[in-house]
Design a protein around this motif. Structure first.
Motif: not given
Length: 250
Positions: A6-18
């Motif tokens: 589960a990625v919290a912050g999925a819309t940020g740059k790091m979240g999109q990369l992950a």
């Protein structure tokens, strides 16, 4: 076995990369991608939570994961040693709590730079850190700089060395003291991430420098943390804990 993340912050740059890395990996699966409006219950059922949000939101995410028995990898900056102590207490007091891995920087090169700085710190009495990041980074000093200064302070104390020479600490322009070491922060358009550790001695100086040129430098560290978190225990700080570099007490 497939690890559901589960990625919290999925819309940020790091979240999109992950998210891209998870979707491309054969052994990882995206369980949920949370933005700032998503309920924390969306984390439930994951094998690992990756927190790459904002300092103001991170604590609630980590606490929810701990209470839910889900390992969590924290890539959000702003976690001081004092705040991490509180999470250590929560993990000890919560039945079924799993690992919490704080990762100030997912770059292997950055982790090694911090390790080299900790190694050198006991040989120099004058030390300062200059870190520079993109204009959108909201916290300062960076988590990497804080981690570096804390480890250098620990290394000096373990060797019986006195605190570093940091004169004129009353002058704000001389930097914020972290573990007794001045840290200077720059936030500028055109930069991604840089850190320089400057160490001075009689007749010589040493600089340990690391530059992040692309977010691709974080990929190996993100994958390593996600794959190791399900089997980890307790609270640890730094990717070095997974690289077995032997840094710090945690």
């Amino acid at each position: 076995m497939t690890i559901r993340v589960a990625v919290a912050g999925a819309t940020g740059k790091m979240g999109q990369l992950a998210t891209r890395l998870i979707e491309a990996a054969d052994d990882l699966e995206l369980h949920a991608g949370l933005d700032s409006r998503a309920p924390l219950t969306a984390l439930d059922g994951a094998d690992v939570v990756l927190d790459v949000t904002h300092p103001a939101a991170s604590a609630a995410i980590v606490e929810h994961a701990v209470r839910g028995g889900i390992p969590v990898v924290v890539g959000t900056s702003g976690w001081s040693a004092d705040r991490i102590v509180g999470i250590e207490r929560l993990v000890r007091d919560t039945e079924g709590a799993r690992a919490v891995l704080f990762v100030p920087n997912f770059s292997i090169g950055s982790v090694l730079g911090t390790a080299f700085a900790a190694l050198a710190a006991r040989f120099f009495d004058s030390i300062e850190v200059v870190e520079a990041h993109h204009a959108g980074k909201v916290d300062s000093p960076s988590g990497t700089a804080v981690r570096t200064a804390e480890l250098m302070g620990e290394a000096r104390a373990a060797a019986g060395e006195p605190p570093v020479a940091a004169p004129h600490v009353d002058q704000r322009a001389r930097g914020q003291l972290v573990a007794g070491i001045p840290v200077h922060s720059l936030r500028m358009t055109g930069l991604l991430a840089e850190q320089r550790v400057l160490l001075g001695g009689d007749g010589e100086t040493l600089q340990i420098s690391h530059s992040t040129l692309s977010s691709s430098s974080y990929e190996a560290g993100i994958l390593l943390a996600l794959r190791r978190a399900p089997e980890a225990e307790g609270v640890s700080v730094g990717l070095d804990a997974l690289l077995e570099l032997g840094l710090g007490a945690r």
